[in-house]
Design a protein around this motif. Sequence first.
Motif, PDB file in Angstrom:
ATOM      1  N   LEU A  62      13.240 -27.952   5.948  1.00  0.00           N
ATOM      2  CA  LEU A  62      11.851 -27.545   6.160  1.00  0.00           C
ATOM      3  C   LEU A  62      11.312 -26.732   4.986  1.00  0.00           C
ATOM      4  O   LEU A  62      10.146 -26.863   4.620  1.00  0.00           O
ATOM      5  N   ARG A  63      12.144 -25.913   4.392  1.00  0.00           N
ATOM      6  CA  ARG A  63      11.695 -25.137   3.231  1.00  0.00           C
ATOM      7  C   ARG A  63      11.331 -26.063   2.079  1.00  0.00           C
ATOM      8  O   ARG A  63      10.387 -25.832   1.347  1.00  0.00           O
ATOM      9  N   ARG A  64      12.110 -27.172   1.949  1.00  0.00           N
ATOM     10  CA  ARG A  64      11.843 -28.123   0.863  1.00  0.00           C
ATOM     11  C   ARG A  64      10.676 -29.043   1.181  1.00  0.00           C
ATOM     12  O   ARG A  64       9.817 -29.287   0.348  1.00  0.00           O
ATOM     13  N   LYS A  65      10.612 -29.561   2.419  1.00  0.00           N
ATOM     14  CA  LYS A  65       9.579 -30.537   2.773  1.00  0.00           C
ATOM     15  C   LYS A  65       8.235 -29.909   3.122  1.00  0.00           C
ATOM     16  O   LYS A  65       7.208 -30.565   3.003  1.00  0.00           O
ATOM     17  N   ALA A  66       8.231 -28.687   3.588  1.00  0.00           N
ATOM     18  CA  ALA A  66       6.978 -28.029   3.972  1.00  0.00           C
ATOM     19  C   ALA A  66       6.953 -26.596   3.434  1.00  0.00           C
ATOM     20  O   ALA A  66       6.927 -25.626   4.192  1.00  0.00           O
ATOM     21  N   PRO A  67       6.964 -26.454   2.112  1.00  0.00           N
ATOM     22  CA  PRO A  67       7.044 -25.102   1.535  1.00  0.00           C
ATOM     23  C   PRO A  67       5.780 -24.270   1.738  1.00  0.00           C
ATOM     24  O   PRO A  67       5.841 -23.044   1.669  1.00  0.00           O
ATOM     25  N   ASP A  68       4.645 -24.896   2.007  1.00  0.00           N
ATOM     26  CA  ASP A  68       3.385 -24.161   2.134  1.00  0.00           C
ATOM     27  C   ASP A  68       3.093 -23.674   3.551  1.00  0.00           C
ATOM     28  O   ASP A  68       2.092 -22.981   3.758  1.00  0.00           O
ATOM     29  N   PRO A 106       3.046 -21.301   6.472  1.00  0.00           N
ATOM     30  CA  PRO A 106       3.294 -19.852   6.575  1.00  0.00           C
ATOM     31  C   PRO A 106       4.413 -19.555   7.567  1.00  0.00           C
ATOM     32  O   PRO A 106       4.449 -20.122   8.663  1.00  0.00           O
ATOM     33  N   ARG A 107       5.305 -18.688   7.160  1.00  0.00           N
ATOM     34  CA  ARG A 107       6.422 -18.289   8.014  1.00  0.00           C
ATOM     35  C   ARG A 107       6.514 -16.767   7.994  1.00  0.00           C
ATOM     36  O   ARG A 107       6.363 -16.160   6.945  1.00  0.00           O
ATOM     37  N   PRO A 108       6.797 -16.152   9.150  1.00  0.00           N
ATOM     38  CA  PRO A 108       6.871 -14.693   9.168  1.00  0.00           C
ATOM     39  C   PRO A 108       8.067 -14.162   8.377  1.00  0.00           C
ATOM     40  O   PRO A 108       8.088 -13.023   7.962  1.00  0.00           O
ATOM     41  N   TYR A 109       9.072 -15.017   8.181  1.00  0.00           N
ATOM     42  CA  TYR A 109      10.265 -14.584   7.458  1.00  0.00           C
ATOM     43  C   TYR A 109      10.818 -15.765   6.685  1.00  0.00           C
ATOM     44  O   TYR A 109      10.876 -16.879   7.189  1.00  0.00           O
ATOM     45  N   LYS A 110      11.207 -15.519   5.437  1.00  0.00           N
ATOM     46  CA  LYS A 110      11.844 -16.558   4.642  1.00  0.00           C
ATOM     47  C   LYS A 110      13.249 -16.093   4.281  1.00  0.00           C
ATOM     48  O   LYS A 110      13.422 -15.044   3.670  1.00  0.00           O
ATOM     49  N   ALA A 111      14.227 -16.866   4.670  1.00  0.00           N
ATOM     50  CA  ALA A 111      15.615 -16.525   4.377  1.00  0.00           C
ATOM     51  C   ALA A 111      15.893 -16.761   2.904  1.00  0.00           C
ATOM     52  O   ALA A 111      15.451 -17.762   2.333  1.00  0.00           O
ATOM     53  N   PRO A 112      16.618 -15.851   2.275  1.00  0.00           N
ATOM     54  CA  PRO A 112      16.987 -16.080   0.887  1.00  0.00           C
ATOM     55  C   PRO A 112      18.050 -17.176   0.798  1.00  0.00           C
ATOM     56  O   PRO A 112      18.845 -17.343   1.718  1.00  0.00           O
TER      57      PRO A 112
END
Length: 193
Positions: free
Chosen positions: A99-105, A107-113
Amino acid sequence: MFILTVLSSGVTWIMGSDRALAVSGYDGAAPRFLGVISSRFGTPVRVNILSGLVSTVVLVLAHELTHGSAAKLFGAVLGLAVSTTLVSYLGIFPALAVLRRKAPDVPRPYKAPLPRTISVVLTALILFASVQLVAPGLGDHWFGSAYAPDGWSHAERWKYLLTEAVPLLGFMLLGVLFWALGRPTRASLAAKK
């Protein structure tokens, strides 16, 4: 008191999973027939009946395979309950990186490193734990005395494997079947958008 706590926890767990399956049927991830909440009781009666039938069949089969041994039955049922929960995470953790790769835009309340690294490590750990639940000590010590669940002997390792692997595979196939049967509902919902 302990029995009441265990019973209430189990009932709550079943109620939550039954409601989730009913919502899945309503949304098209399962047959639409299951996506009905009773107006009289406020519960997913159809799914309650289905889960009762499936769990009864699994319990009767496990009882027969264990020849009524409470220790063996408890170990087999507990292992199956935990492994089914773990297997569901095998799809969740990889979704983090996908999901981070396919839908990077989005908005998410938290992004895991390091989402790819985290998802690979967590997926590997969950896969390892799942395999060890189904075949304890797999490798050099498969079903050795340090790994065999209570009541089970090394000679019974194939029987134990069947009590774990067959229902787990059956549940997975049932999930695929439900997904296929939910296709008309998904198509109908997509057409409305």
